[in-house]
Design an enzyme around this catalytic site. Sequence first.
Site, short mmCIF file in Angstrom:
data_model
loop_
_atom_site.label_atom_id
_atom_site.label_comp_id
_atom_site.label_asym_id
_atom_site.label_seq_id
_atom_site.Cartn_x
_atom_site.Cartn_y
_atom_site.Cartn_z
CB ALA A 3 34.52 36.87 37.19
CB VAL B 221 38.00 42.38 38.95
CG1 VAL B 221 39.29 41.94 39.03
CG2 VAL B 221 37.64 42.75 37.34
CE LYS B 222 35.10 36.41 45.58
NZ LYS B 222 34.46 35.33 45.70
CG LEU B 223 41.48 41.81 42.28
CD1 LEU B 223 41.46 43.46 42.59
CD2 LEU B 223 42.31 41.68 41.31
#
Length: 217
Positions: free
Chosen positions: A56, A82-84
């Site tokens: 996400a 966690v997508k960055l």
Amino acid sequence: MKFFADTADVAEIADLAATGLLDGVTTNPSLIAKSGRNFLEVVKEICGIVDGPVSAEVVATDHATMMKEAAVLRALAPNICVKLPLTIDGLKTCKALTAEGVKTNVTLCFSANQALLAAKAGATYISPFVGRLDDIGHDGMELIQDIRTIYDNYDFKTEILVASVRSPVHVLAAARIGADVATMPPSVIRQLAGHALTEKGLAAFLADWAKTGQSIL
Ligand code: G3P
């Protein structure tokens, strides 16, 4: 090689998960917009369908706000990744989250040097976009090969998650190189199982079986 579904379509995810072939899910803001659903709600629902990681993505562009958004996303489910974005702030956030034991996926990678930085930041996954590189006349798979070589040279543990996959040809090429994961639209996952000779052969077997007049059950 792990297969992730690159979609926020819950029905598709549930259908693929039931095959036992799905190892995780990736989403991005464009896929969330396409789903027409509330971001946090749909991601939480996806996390309940698959056991594997569900990426996400944060939408902030500065480190401090990225950390706050990551805290909200992490609270949704234990399998959140966690997508960055691959920016300096994204890498800084990746380093900080990695230190806290959070899974991270650094996205929008288009060069081997960017992938090197993501590994140094401790990313769980790096997402190189092969299709978008092909679209502008580059060779996306050359990037996957370069990243594989660099990560192996230094024994980086960051997994290569091939993204922007458009066809089974991309999947085969990525598997030959030894990429760890391919994330694909559900249609491409289904295409992997298909072959004209399989369909033709099955039709012939069933026709011959019918001639026998027998039944198994
Ligand atoms: O999720 C990131 C990536 O897979 C997007 O693919 O087809 O929009 O380039 P695409």
